[in-house]
Design an enzyme around this catalytic site. Structure first.
Site, PDB file in Angstrom:
ATOM      1  N   ASP A  37      -8.109  -2.769   5.705  1.00  0.00           N
ATOM      2  CA  ASP A  37      -9.002  -1.710   5.228  1.00  0.00           C
ATOM      3  C   ASP A  37     -10.118  -2.372   4.424  1.00  0.00           C
ATOM      4  OD1 ASP A  37      -7.853  -2.363   2.799  1.00  0.00           O
ATOM      5  OD2 ASP A  37      -7.141  -0.345   2.327  1.00  0.00           O
TER       6      ASP A  37
ATOM      7  N   CYS B 100      -4.557  -5.183   3.004  1.00  0.00           N
ATOM      8  CA  CYS B 100      -5.149  -4.083   2.234  1.00  0.00           C
ATOM      9  C   CYS B 100      -5.179  -4.547   0.777  1.00  0.00           C
ATOM     10  CB  CYS B 100      -4.385  -2.768   2.427  1.00  0.00           C
ATOM     11  SG  CYS B 100      -2.676  -2.757   1.859  1.00  0.00           S
TER      12      CYS B 100
ATOM     13  N   THR C 218      -2.968  -4.068  -1.705  1.00  0.00           N
ATOM     14  CA  THR C 218      -1.668  -4.584  -2.145  1.00  0.00           C
ATOM     15  C   THR C 218      -0.804  -5.125  -1.011  1.00  0.00           C
ATOM     16  OG1 THR C 218      -0.687  -2.416  -1.834  1.00  0.00           O
ATOM     17  CG2 THR C 218      -1.579  -2.910  -4.038  1.00  0.00           C
TER      18      THR C 218
ATOM     19  N   HIS D 181      14.912 -14.340   9.486  1.00  0.00           N
ATOM     20  CA  HIS D 181      16.048 -13.423   9.385  1.00  0.00           C
ATOM     21  C   HIS D 181      15.744 -12.004   9.860  1.00  0.00           C
ATOM     22  CE1 HIS D 181      18.468 -15.891   6.166  1.00  0.00           C
ATOM     23  NE2 HIS D 181      18.131 -16.608   7.231  1.00  0.00           N
TER      24      HIS D 181
ATOM     25  N   HIS E 293      21.734 -12.309  12.640  1.00  0.00           N
ATOM     26  CA  HIS E 293      20.530 -11.560  12.263  1.00  0.00           C
ATOM     27  C   HIS E 293      20.114 -10.599  13.368  1.00  0.00           C
ATOM     28  CE1 HIS E 293      20.353 -14.062   8.765  1.00  0.00           C
ATOM     29  NE2 HIS E 293      20.300 -15.159   9.520  1.00  0.00           N
TER      30      HIS E 293
HETATM   31  C1  RB5 Z   1      -7.292   1.103  -1.376  1.00  0.00           C
HETATM   32  O1  RB5 Z   1      -7.873   1.415  -2.583  1.00  0.00           O
HETATM   33  C2  RB5 Z   1      -5.832   0.732  -1.577  1.00  0.00           C
HETATM   34  O2  RB5 Z   1      -5.112   1.828  -1.996  1.00  0.00           O
HETATM   35  C3  RB5 Z   1      -5.252   0.159  -0.299  1.00  0.00           C
HETATM   36  O3  RB5 Z   1      -6.007  -0.934   0.093  1.00  0.00           O
HETATM   37  C4  RB5 Z   1      -3.826  -0.346  -0.373  1.00  0.00           C
HETATM   38  O4  RB5 Z   1      -3.665  -1.216  -1.449  1.00  0.00           O
HETATM   39  C5  RB5 Z   1      -2.771   0.656  -0.305  1.00  0.00           C
HETATM   40  O5  RB5 Z   1      -1.590   0.332  -0.325  1.00  0.00           O
END
Ligand code: RB5
Length: 152
Positions: A12, A69, A71, A102, A137
């Site tokens: 994203d 993304c 996180t 695994h 596994h």
């Molecule tokens: C975008 O702001 C953020 O929420 C997205 O990139 C991601 O981290 C969501 O899990």
């Protein structure tokens, strides 16, 4: 296991900059990428790109995928809603390697707001270079697949 010749990659807006750096790194390692977007830092919705990467894997375009993304977590949640997809959000190389060995993970999810470029490239290398160990596994993967089947 050698690195695959090609992987599908998506992000994203919050993962776009790191995705571009990973693509360059992979090219330097001789790994091609199918980039399903996004193509800028303009705000967008990560499930769309998780879906595009997972679709390519389900259709056999590439065996493995990478999602970035903010996180890595939203991407992993969205990706794991897809049949046959085993996605892992990783921020350490041990986990990135073990999730192939695994869990036979087929999608690596990374957070641009969590790791720097150097570690991200190490995560990608660890993930792509490791191969599934099978054996006990495989039984556990089969159990996960049975849960998946029972949900629909
Ligand atoms: C975008 O702001 C953020 O929420 C997205 O990139 C991601 O981290 C969501 O899990």
């Amino acid at each position: 296991m050698n690195k695959p010749t090609c992987v599908t990659i998506g992000s994203d807006h919050a993962g776009y900059t790191l995705k571009c750096k990973i693509i360059v790194h992979l090219r330097e390692c001789g790994v091609d990428t199918v980039d399903v977007g996004t193509h800028s830092t303009e705000s967008c919705d990560y499930p769309e790109f998780a879906h595009a990467v997972c679709k390519n894997i389900q259709e056999g375009v590439t065996e493995l995928g990478i999602l970035v993304c903010g996180t890595g977590i939203g991407m992993s949640i969205a990706a794991n809603k897809h049949r046959g997809i085993r996605a892992a959000a990783c921020s350490d190389t041990f986990s990135a390697r073990l999730t192939r060995l695994h869990n036979n993970a087929n999608v690596l999810c990374i957070g641009e707001r969590v790791v720097g470029e150097g570690l991200a490239c190490d995560l990608v290398d660890a993930f792509l270079e490791a191969g599934f160990e099978g054996g006990k596994h495989q039984r556990r993967i089969d159990m996960i697949a049975a849960i998946e089947q029972s949900q629909h």
